[in-house]
Design an enzyme around this catalytic site. Structure first.
Site, PDB file in Angstrom:
ATOM      1  CE1 TYR A  23      21.719 -33.989  22.131  1.00  0.00           C
ATOM      2  CE2 TYR A  23      21.704 -35.593  20.352  1.00  0.00           C
ATOM      3  CZ  TYR A  23      22.163 -34.407  20.886  1.00  0.00           C
ATOM      4  OH  TYR A  23      23.054 -33.643  20.175  1.00  0.00           O
ATOM      5  CB  ILE A  31      23.957 -34.867  11.995  1.00  0.00           C
ATOM      6  CG1 ILE A  31      24.457 -33.689  12.859  1.00  0.00           C
ATOM      7  CG2 ILE A  31      25.064 -35.894  11.820  1.00  0.00           C
ATOM      8  CD1 ILE A  31      24.761 -34.074  14.298  1.00  0.00           C
ATOM      9  CB  SER A  37      13.308 -34.503   9.251  1.00  0.00           C
ATOM     10  OG  SER A  37      11.939 -34.363   8.879  1.00  0.00           O
ATOM     11  CB  VAL A  38       9.691 -36.241  13.225  1.00  0.00           C
ATOM     12  CG1 VAL A  38      10.624 -36.063  14.411  1.00  0.00           C
ATOM     13  CG2 VAL A  38       8.847 -34.987  13.002  1.00  0.00           C
ATOM     14  NE  ARG A  92      10.695 -30.971   4.936  1.00  0.00           N
ATOM     15  CZ  ARG A  92       9.990 -30.356   3.999  1.00  0.00           C
ATOM     16  NH1 ARG A  92      10.476 -30.256   2.779  1.00  0.00           N
ATOM     17  NH2 ARG A  92       8.806 -29.829   4.263  1.00  0.00           N
TER      18      ARG A  92
END
Length: 319
Positions: A84, A262, A265-266, A270
């Protein structure tokens, strides 16, 4: 709804009950005034939160803020990966949070390694640990079922025995690969993280994993919005009955099945919404209705497709 439709839902409910996990333990508080959290017990006795925060596809420059907000919302399970490119940002958020290490459950993942796989796996683990700024992991997953899987797994077993990671597992392993790994190695994976969402439900595979003591974990729980998930009429109607959003219905459906979720969201609001899913329960009829959405196949790609295997197996992640 006519009698035939009612009968069909009853049959689906019976099927759902057959695959349903044992009820999870009573929720426990993750901190002062935070929502309740449920956990699952892995096959080595380690407790794992049933709901966590994933950082897949969150740019490194946004990850620290996102993880900090997730921790503030109550999340204690964090899921990242070497592939990532944001382990360092996750580590910074952990350090700045002030949350005791023992209250967190941190997962990262090993990418496909060159030979000698055992040496390279240990080196990759140490690199991830350094980037995260931690002295141990809670869970280390083999990200793909490719390369020298057995060499990688032997190194992961050693790391587990040494206490460097409390639990080890795999991701994206289909049943044949998972059973072969179990049969030919000392330790059974604690976790298998696989694509799981309302359109690819994996109920029978979950039952197989349960029989072998492997905990299922979902990636892509919202199917990245594909098949118009967030406007699906069935999920929306169920949400209205509980005063919940479609996203909350999906997360409750997963966690009620005993699937570790899992969501990513940013947006802080949310994150809070996704975390607020343990104050209601779907009925057997609602669970059966959601079962009708299953297509039985991936909405993304098949890890057994030769072209995809070729691409994934050849890809390397810079240390």
């Amino acid at each position: 709804m006519d009698d035939q439709e009612h009968q069909h839902l009853r049959e689906l409910a019976a099927r759902a009950a057959r695959y349903a996990p044992e009820p999870p333990p009573a929720p426990s508080r993750t901190g002062k005034d935070l929502p309740l959290m449920q956990t699952v017990t892995l096959n080595n006795g380690v407790e794992m939160p049933l709901l966590g925060f994933g950082v897949y596809q969150i740019p490194a420059e946004d990850t620290e803020r996102a993880v900090s907000e997730a921790l503030a919302a109550g999340y204690r399970l964090l899921d990242t990966a070497a592939a990532y490119g944001n382990e360092e940002a996750v580590g910074r958020a952990i350090r700045s949070s002030g949350i005791p290490r023992e209250d967190l459950f941190v997962t990262t993942k090993l990418w496909v390694q060159d030979s000698p796989a055992e040496d390279h796996t240990r080196r990759a683990f140490e690199t991830s640990l350094e980037k995260l700024g931690l002295d141990h992991l809670d869970l280390y997953l083999m990200h793909q079922p490719f390369g020298d899987v057995y060499g990688q797994w032997r190194a992961m077993e050693a790391l587990n025995r040494e206490g460097a990671t409390k639990a080890i597992g795999v991701a994206n392993f289909y049943p044949d690969r998972l059973i072969d790994l179990i049969v030919n190695n000392e330790l059974t994976p604690q976790v298998n993280q696989i694509e799981t969402h309302p359109f690819f439900q994996r109920a029978e595979y979950q039952d197989l994993m349960r029989r072998h003591g492997v905990q299922i974990q979902s990636w892509g729980g919202f199917a990245e919005g594909r098949n118009d998930l967030f406007t699906n009429p069935l999920l929306a109607d169920i949400g209205k009955e509980h005063g919940k959003s479609v996203a909350q219905v999906v997360l409750r459906w997963l966690t009620q099945r005993g699937v570790v979720a899992i969501p990513k969201s940013v947006r802080a609001e949310r994150m809070a919404e996704n975390f607020d899913v343990f104050d209601f329960r779907l009925t057997d009829e609602q669970m059966a209705a959601i079962a009708t959405l299953d297509t039985g196949s991936s909405l993304f790609f098949d890890h057994r497709d030769p072209e995809m295997v070729d691409w994934l197996a050849k890809r390397r992640v810079d240390a």
